[in-house]
Write an enzyme that holds these catalytic residues in place. Structure first.
Site, PDB file in Angstrom:
ATOM      1  N   ASN A   7       0.995  -0.887   0.124  1.00  0.00           N
ATOM      2  CA  ASN A   7      -0.717  -0.027  -0.086  1.00  0.00           C
ATOM      3  C   ASN A   7       0.851   1.699  -0.250  1.00  0.00           C
ATOM      4  O   ASN A   7       1.260   1.708   1.241  1.00  0.00           O
ATOM      5  CB  ASN A   7      -0.489   0.178   1.391  1.00  0.00           C
ATOM      6  CG  ASN A   7      -1.842   1.006   1.205  1.00  0.00           C
ATOM      7  OD1 ASN A   7      -1.826   1.797   0.767  1.00  0.00           O
ATOM      8  ND2 ASN A   7      -2.715   0.814   2.124  1.00  0.00           N
ATOM      9  N   ARG A  91      -1.998  -2.474  -3.406  1.00  0.00           N
ATOM     10  CA  ARG A  91      -4.000  -1.355  -3.383  1.00  0.00           C
ATOM     11  C   ARG A  91      -3.615  -0.338  -3.741  1.00  0.00           C
ATOM     12  O   ARG A  91      -2.701   0.983  -4.034  1.00  0.00           O
ATOM     13  CB  ARG A  91      -3.947  -0.692  -1.533  1.00  0.00           C
ATOM     14  CG  ARG A  91      -5.038  -0.300  -1.064  1.00  0.00           C
ATOM     15  CD  ARG A  91      -4.893   0.342  -0.030  1.00  0.00           C
ATOM     16  NE  ARG A  91      -5.727   1.564  -0.092  1.00  0.00           N
ATOM     17  CZ  ARG A  91      -6.526   1.649   1.426  1.00  0.00           C
ATOM     18  NH1 ARG A  91      -5.752   1.932   1.845  1.00  0.00           N
ATOM     19  NH2 ARG A  91      -7.258   2.585   0.960  1.00  0.00           N
ATOM     20  N   HIS A 180     -12.973   2.737   0.305  1.00  0.00           N
ATOM     21  CA  HIS A 180     -12.350   1.382   0.972  1.00  0.00           C
ATOM     22  C   HIS A 180     -13.379   0.554   0.469  1.00  0.00           C
ATOM     23  O   HIS A 180     -13.771  -0.438   1.284  1.00  0.00           O
ATOM     24  CB  HIS A 180     -13.151   2.417   2.501  1.00  0.00           C
ATOM     25  CG  HIS A 180     -12.555   3.111   2.439  1.00  0.00           C
ATOM     26  ND1 HIS A 180     -13.526   4.592   3.280  1.00  0.00           N
ATOM     27  CD2 HIS A 180     -11.619   3.522   3.577  1.00  0.00           C
ATOM     28  CE1 HIS A 180     -12.414   5.705   4.295  1.00  0.00           C
ATOM     29  NE2 HIS A 180     -11.232   4.405   3.742  1.00  0.00           N
ATOM     30  N   ARG A 241     -11.310  15.463   7.230  1.00  0.00           N
ATOM     31  CA  ARG A 241     -11.847  16.085   6.261  1.00  0.00           C
ATOM     32  C   ARG A 241     -12.947  15.880   6.649  1.00  0.00           C
ATOM     33  O   ARG A 241     -14.004  15.739   7.860  1.00  0.00           O
ATOM     34  CB  ARG A 241     -12.129  15.096   5.440  1.00  0.00           C
ATOM     35  CG  ARG A 241     -10.851  14.536   4.882  1.00  0.00           C
ATOM     36  CD  ARG A 241     -10.922  13.139   3.573  1.00  0.00           C
ATOM     37  NE  ARG A 241      -9.878  12.778   3.494  1.00  0.00           N
ATOM     38  CZ  ARG A 241      -9.805  11.539   3.614  1.00  0.00           C
ATOM     39  NH1 ARG A 241     -10.240  10.364   3.406  1.00  0.00           N
ATOM     40  NH2 ARG A 241      -8.642  10.916   2.536  1.00  0.00           N
ATOM     41  N   GLU A 386      -8.122  -5.420   4.843  1.00  0.00           N
ATOM     42  CA  GLU A 386      -8.291  -5.372   4.091  1.00  0.00           C
ATOM     43  C   GLU A 386      -6.834  -6.159   2.691  1.00  0.00           C
ATOM     44  O   GLU A 386      -6.791  -6.221   1.217  1.00  0.00           O
ATOM     45  CB  GLU A 386      -8.420  -3.304   3.463  1.00  0.00           C
ATOM     46  CG  GLU A 386      -9.733  -2.688   3.367  1.00  0.00           C
ATOM     47  CD  GLU A 386      -8.936  -1.508   3.819  1.00  0.00           C
ATOM     48  OE1 GLU A 386      -8.658  -0.954   5.040  1.00  0.00           O
ATOM     49  OE2 GLU A 386      -9.417  -0.636   3.018  1.00  0.00           O
TER      50      GLU A 386
END
Ligand code: ADP
Length: 400
Positions: A7, A91, A180, A241, A386
């Site tokens: 990742n 990823r 996601h 965010r 993940e």
């Protein structure tokens, strides 16, 4: 077959080595501050001791070189040679409309990802650097790309179009993509499996609540809506965010504070969310949770705004699917914070017949139903994984 899961961010690289047959983790780690002074590698073999080593990394190729060295190290490594790494799974953040699933990485695929760079200018180039670094160091090892956006490609047009001139969709592919996806897919499937129900028969809402956070609606095994948009800025209030705001606020702040659009966007991405709402107390939900019972007004308001927004999305998606059977919580906050789950479920979800089992809601680290047997809607905690999902996909795509 061992799968190396990578990742890759702009200055960091997380990795895991997973045995695809047993699905056991062999080792994991992280390279930080790549290209910046003070770069280091953190490496932990399964069942072993975590090592932190200062290591000069001018670029991602250097970082991957350190990763491969750590994995094959005579004393602390977990494989004898690179031949024992059967494939690499990357990823990847943004596959635009080109990728509705995972793919084996070829030169054409690399080019197609490059064409999506406009849509994810921070993430995609970093992902591509990771791919080319692996290609350089392990030229004969097959690689697969698993996109954050792919699972959401089943959304119908009414869910992904914005109410702006259609020509912007045609010209620039401005639309909702969602992120996601690997987590939403893994968690919704796992929920069906744990309940012993047919995935294709269920209406599931997944709340992936981490530092970045999103909700998705999965109906009959397909994603039909999700809260993140063309970028990960839309939707829930997150760690830093803003999530949904009136777009006119951007121009308003720019004028009042004499800032450029880029500066305002940086504020919405990095200084907003619960960090901004709590007046810079913290973007970490643990800190806010600690401050909440002490009556810290900013912390209380930040958490209340966060929980309220999640509840509103659950309501919206229950409407979108004309009902909901299962609500799943996952990721850092969703898995660990019984307090946040309580705030959401007990304050807002009574109309769905949700009844939390207080004792089950305190448990951690396992797939578990946290609603009572007579709860009309089932509520579950499903720890996301993940990396395992990426390893599974990579194995499926690359085994001979
Ligand atoms: P990301 O992958 O987006 O960085 P994670 O899914 O790792 O996020 O979640 C990180 C967040 O999880 C942290 O910001 C922290 O606030 C939250 N978190 C972790 N453990 C707990 C806990 N026990 N209680 C509340 N929040 C927690």
């Amino acid at each position: 077959m061992n799968i190396l899961v990578i990742n890759c961010g702009s200055s960091s690289l997380k990795f895991q080595l997973i045995d695809a047959q047993t699905e056991q983790l062999a080792a994991k780690g992280l390279c930080e501050r790549i290209g910046i002074e003070g770069s280091r590698i953190v490496y932990t073999p399964a069942g072993g001791v975590k090592e932190i080593k200062e290591a000069p990394m001018a670029n991602h190729t250097d970082a991957i070189r350190y990763v491969l060295e750590a994995l094959t190290n005579e004393k602390t490594g977990v494989v004898k040679s690179l031949d024992e790494i059967g494939a690499v799974g990357h990823r990847l953040v943004h596959g635009g409309e080109k990728f509705a699933g995972s793919t084996v990485i070829t030169d054409e695929v690399i080019q197609a990802i490059e064409e999506c760079n406009d849509l994810a200018p921070l993430h995609n180039p970093a992902n591509l650097i990771g791919i080319s670094a692996c290609k350089e160091l392990m030229p004969n090892t097959p690689m697969a790309g698993i996109f954050d956006t792919a699972f959401h490609q089943t959304m119908p047009k009414k869910a992904y179009l914005y109410g702006i001139p259609y020509e912007y969709y045609e010209k620039y592919r401005i639309r909702r993509y969602g992120f996601h996806g690997t987590s939403h897919s893994y968690v919704s499937k796992r929920a069906a499996e744990v309940l012993g129900r047919n995935y294709e028969d269920l209406k599931i809402i997944v709340c992936h609540l981490g530092n970045g956070a999103s909700v998705s609606a999965v109906m009959n095994g397909k994603c039909v809506d999700t809260s993140m948009g063309m970028t990960p800025l839309e939707g829930l209030i997150m760690g830093t965010r803003s999530g949904d705001i009136d777009p006119a606020i951007i121009e308003f702040i720019a004028h009042k504070e004499n800032k450029t659009i880029d500066e305002v966007m940086a504020i919405l991405n990095k200084k907003s969310g619960v960090l901004g709402l709590s007046d810079n107390l913290s973007s970490d939900f643990r800190d806010l949770e600690d401050a909440y019972p002490q009556g810290n007004v900013r912390a209380v308001e930040a958490m209340d705004c966060f929980a309220y927004r999640v509840a509103k999305y659950i309501g919206a998606y229950a409407a979108a699917m004309n009902g909901v059977d299962v609500i799943c919580f996952t990721a850092g906050v969703g898995e660990n914070s019984s307090f946040t789950r309580e705030l959401i479920c007990n304050n807002y979800l009574g109309y769905l017949g949700v009844k939390l089992d207080d004792e089950a809601n305190q448990k951690r680290g396992e797939d578990i139903t946290i609603s009572t047997p007579d709860s009309k809607t089932t509520v579950m905690v499903i720890p996301t994984n993940e990396e395992l999902a990426i390893a599974r996909e990579t194995y499926r795509l690359t085994r001979q």
